[in-house]
Each structure stands twice: as structure tokens, then as C-alpha cells.
Design a protein around this motif. Structure first.
Motif, short mmCIF file in Angstrom:
data_model
loop_
_atom_site.label_atom_id
_atom_site.label_comp_id
_atom_site.label_asym_id
_atom_site.label_seq_id
_atom_site.Cartn_x
_atom_site.Cartn_y
_atom_site.Cartn_z
N UNK A 213 0.76 -1.27 0.03
CA UNK A 213 0.10 0.08 0.03
C UNK A 213 0.82 1.47 0.00
N UNK A 214 2.09 1.18 0.64
CA UNK A 214 2.89 2.36 0.56
C UNK A 214 3.63 2.43 -0.82
N UNK A 215 3.88 1.17 -1.47
CA UNK A 215 4.35 1.37 -2.80
C UNK A 215 2.92 2.05 -3.73
N UNK A 216 1.85 1.54 -3.17
CA UNK A 216 0.96 2.16 -4.04
C UNK A 216 0.92 3.48 -3.72
N UNK A 217 1.00 4.22 -2.56
CA UNK A 217 0.94 5.60 -2.24
C UNK A 217 1.92 6.34 -3.15
N UNK A 218 3.06 5.81 -3.53
CA UNK A 218 4.15 6.15 -4.46
C UNK A 218 3.69 6.45 -6.01
N UNK A 219 2.91 5.16 -6.21
CA UNK A 219 2.26 5.04 -7.69
C UNK A 219 1.20 6.39 -7.81
N UNK A 220 0.34 6.41 -7.02
CA UNK A 220 -0.76 7.23 -7.07
C UNK A 220 -0.01 8.74 -7.07
N UNK A 221 0.99 9.10 -6.21
CA UNK A 221 1.61 10.32 -6.46
C UNK A 221 2.20 10.48 -7.64
N UNK A 222 2.95 9.57 -8.53
CA UNK A 222 3.30 9.71 -9.73
C UNK A 222 2.16 9.90 -10.69
N UNK A 223 1.13 9.22 -10.46
CA UNK A 223 0.09 9.62 -11.47
C UNK A 223 -0.80 10.73 -11.44
N UNK A 224 -0.73 11.36 -10.19
CA UNK A 224 -1.59 12.54 -9.88
C UNK A 224 -0.73 13.47 -8.94
N UNK A 225 -0.07 14.31 -9.70
CA UNK A 225 0.96 15.32 -9.27
C UNK A 225 0.21 16.42 -8.46
N UNK A 226 -1.19 16.30 -8.70
CA UNK A 226 -1.99 17.52 -7.90
C UNK A 226 -2.07 17.06 -6.42
N UNK A 227 -1.83 15.92 -5.93
CA UNK A 227 -2.11 15.49 -4.59
C UNK A 227 -0.92 16.46 -3.69
N UNK A 228 -1.39 16.37 -2.50
CA UNK A 228 -0.75 17.52 -1.84
C UNK A 228 0.38 16.76 -0.70
N UNK A 229 0.27 15.69 -0.37
CA UNK A 229 1.23 15.04 0.21
C UNK A 229 1.19 13.55 -0.05
N UNK A 230 2.19 12.67 0.27
CA UNK A 230 2.08 11.18 0.08
C UNK A 230 3.08 10.64 1.43
N UNK A 231 2.50 9.68 2.02
CA UNK A 231 3.30 9.19 3.04
C UNK A 231 3.30 7.65 3.02
N UNK A 232 4.39 7.09 2.39
CA UNK A 232 4.49 5.72 2.25
C UNK A 232 5.13 5.20 3.61
N UNK A 233 4.56 4.00 4.22
CA UNK A 233 5.09 3.53 5.32
C UNK A 233 5.59 2.03 5.22
N UNK A 234 6.82 2.05 5.60
CA UNK A 234 7.76 0.63 5.31
C UNK A 234 7.24 0.13 3.95
N UNK A 235 7.25 1.05 2.68
CA UNK A 235 6.77 0.81 1.53
C UNK A 235 7.66 -0.34 0.98
N UNK A 236 6.83 -1.15 -0.06
CA UNK A 236 7.47 -2.14 -1.04
C UNK A 236 6.90 -1.95 -2.29
N UNK A 237 7.98 -2.03 -3.16
CA UNK A 237 7.71 -1.65 -4.75
C UNK A 237 8.95 -2.17 -5.43
N UNK A 238 8.74 -2.98 -6.57
CA UNK A 238 9.76 -3.26 -7.31
C UNK A 238 10.57 -2.24 -8.13
N UNK A 239 9.74 -1.21 -8.20
CA UNK A 239 10.25 -0.03 -8.86
C UNK A 239 10.74 0.91 -7.89
N UNK A 240 12.15 0.97 -8.08
CA UNK A 240 13.08 1.89 -7.08
C UNK A 240 13.22 3.27 -7.27
#
Length: 310
Positions: free
Chosen positions: A183-210
Motif C-alpha cells: 500500500x505504501x508502494x501504491x502511495x508512490x504510484x498514486x503520487x506519480x499518477x496524480x501530481x496534484x496530490x498535496x502529500x504522500x506518506x508511504x509506510x515501510x513501503x514495498x515496490x519493485x520500482x526503485x
């Protein structure tokens, strides 16, 4: 207990704990600009009252208020069924009961691999009581990968602002995402896809994309020194380092903590998440002094652009 994707044992860490305080950065630059504008306003008006921040919610913060189990707002909640949801698996909305201070910024939070919203439910009332509408969601399936979880976080925010029973309490221009593990990896994905977001907080995030140079959203990454599922050296640290240097960004490493630290009430996570959301969703500079914690029993390391709080 939440299952985990491809456990990896981290390399041994050595050397002193780091606490990076760069002399200049985007946040500090903004502070300098704000100070200059404030000085100009004082010169022109002779010290007349400046226009208040329309997004401030709640009283002036203190160390006690940002670490308390509950903030100044009474909280209500409402369930969103899977059938009523579109693009995600339903969830629970936590929101300030009173509307006297106007609308609120909102944050959607996704759980990790094999987990349900119950694993991150503690964040709902904790953040909502500080003056946010908080949506803890279930994903379509518990095995959804980070990119899918990012899409679902955005679908949840769209539901919250357009369809939900509390949409009139939400400021659709002040939205954020959080998530644990995938879900933290998902928060990074969401921030990448929607730059208008005001904040992102990934918690012990996991993602193959580094690598995340596309992100334009102020991002606080929280890792854990004992995480063997998403080791910080192969996840949170490279995520942070890949973010644009011009971005308001920070990396906090929990001391003596593991991958599942975000699944139970955690004062360090709450304190720093509240402060990050307040600063970047509410534009509330009163919280800047809480943004850069020193190494302590709960913080192994912090990296970021720190405001000069005197």
C-alpha cells in the motif's frame, strides 16, 4: 499476521546514525520567501493583521498535541460497502463531526499485501481527530500489486469527493495518500499518477520500482531499521534518494522496529504523519517545527530539508 512478498535479508548496517540537516532546500526556501513577504506586508501596513491561513484547523500545536492518541476534533465514522465502491474494495471514512471550521483536507490509506483495512484502522480516528477526513480502504483483492493499489487509492479519493455521504466536508483540492507495505508502494504510484496530490506518506513501503523522479508531491517515507520484508536499503532509502532534490521530501527510519510497525498504534508514525499532512495539505506552517526529529529511542535516522525553526 500479514503475509509478505519475497522476504529479503538486509545487509548489515555500519557507521554512525545520520541526521541530515541541509542549510537550504525547497521548504526552507519557501520559508525565506514567506518571511520576505511578511516583512513587506508589515512595511506596507504598519503591522496590520495579515490574512489568516484559510486552511488552518484546530488550535496551535504542541508536542503534547501531536503525540496525543486523539486530537481536538470529535470524530464520527461511516462504512462504505464493497458494493457501493467503484474501483476499490470499500472501507471506512473517519471525519470530524463538527463543520464549524469549514471543509477539511482528506487522505486515503491502503493496507499491505494480504491485509485488510483493519491493519491500518488505528490511523483513521487518530488523523481525523486532528482535522482531516480519512478513508481507510480495502483493496479489490488482498494480493493486488502496488500499481493497482495506487489506482485504488485515487479511486477512493474520487469517491470521497464526488459520491460519498461526507463529500461536502472535503476540500477536493487538498488530498493526500498513505499506505503500508505494498500500500505504501501504491502511495508512490498514486503520487506519480496524480501530481496534484498535496502529500504522500508511504509506510515501510514495498515496490519493485526503485526510482521515482516523476513524483511532484511532497513525500515523507517512513522505514524501519529491522524490516526484513522491505529492507530500507533496497526500498525506502532508494525511493527517497530517487525523488527530485527540488521536492519537499523526507525519510524517517524507525529505530528497533520491523515491517509491521505501522499496523499498531505508533506515536512516532502518528506525530510525523500529522505534521507532514498539516504542513502540506493544510499549508499550516505552525507544524514545521515538528518535521525534523532528531535521532532518539524511536528514530534511527532522519534525512530531509529542515526549516530553520530557531
Amino acid at each position: 499476521m500479514q503475509a509478505s512478498p519475497q522476504p529479503v535479508t538486509p545487509a548489515p548496517r555500519s557507521g554512525p546514525v545520520r541526521h541530515r540537516r541541509r542549510s537550504r532546500g525547497p521548504l526552507l526556501g519557501a520559508l525565506a520567501s514567506a518571511a520576505a513577504l511578511a516583512g513587506l506586508a508589515t512595511t506596507l501596513t504598519g503591522g496590520a493583521n495579515a490574512a489568516p491561513n484559510p486552511f488552518e484547523r484546530g488550535p496551535a500545536p504542541t508536542e503534547a498535541s501531536v503525540t496525543a492518541p486523539r486530537g481536538p476534533f470529535a470524530v464520527s465514522e461511516t462504512r462504505v460497502s464493497r458494493a457501493a465502491a467503484s474501483g476499490f474494495g470499500g472501507g471506512t471514512v473517519y471525519f470530524p463531526t463538527s463543520t464549524e471550521e469549514g471543509t477539511f483536507g482528506a487522505v486515503a490509506i491502503a493496507p499491505g499485501f494480504t491485509a485488510r483495512q483493519s491493519s491500518i484502522a488505528w490511523l483513521g480516528p487518530r488523523l481525523a481527530s486532528q482535522g482531516f477526513v480519512v478513508f481507510t480502504i480495502d483493496t479489490n483483492t488482498t494480493s493486488d500489486r502496488p500499481a493497482s493499489r495506487g489506482d485504488q487509492l485515487l479511486a477512493a479519493l474520487d469517491f470521497l469527493t464526488r459520491t460519498s455521504s461526507v463529500r461536502d466536508r472535503v476540500d477536493g483540492d487538498r488530498l493526500a495518500v498513505m499506505g503500508h507495505s505494498m500500500g505504501g508502494g501504491g502511495a508512490l504510484e498514486a503520487a506519480k499518477d496524480r501530481p496534484s496530490l498535496q502529500a504522500a506518506i508511504p509506510l515501510t513501503a514495498w515496490n519493485l520500482d526503485k526510482s521515482w523522479p516523476e513524483v511532484r508531491t511532497p513525500t515523507l517515507l517512513i522505514g524501519a531499521d529491522g524490516d526484513t520484508i522491505a529492507p530500507v536499503r533496497s526500498h525506502s532509502e532508494p525511493f527517497f534518494e530517487s525523488l527530485p532534490s527540488s521536492l519537499d521530501r523526507a525519510y524517517l527510519e524507525l529505530n528497533n522496529a520491523g515491517h509491521f510497525a505501522p499496523n499498531t498504534p505508533n506515536t512516532t508514525i502518528a506525530r510525523n504523519s500529522i505534521s507532514w499532512l498539516k504542513r502540506f495539505v493544510d499549508d499550516d506552517t505552525r507544524y514545521e517545527r515538528f518535521l525534523c526529529p532528531a535521532p532518539s529511542a524511536s528514530v534511527a535516522e532522519f534525512r530531509g530539508d529542515c526549516p530553520n525553526t530557531g
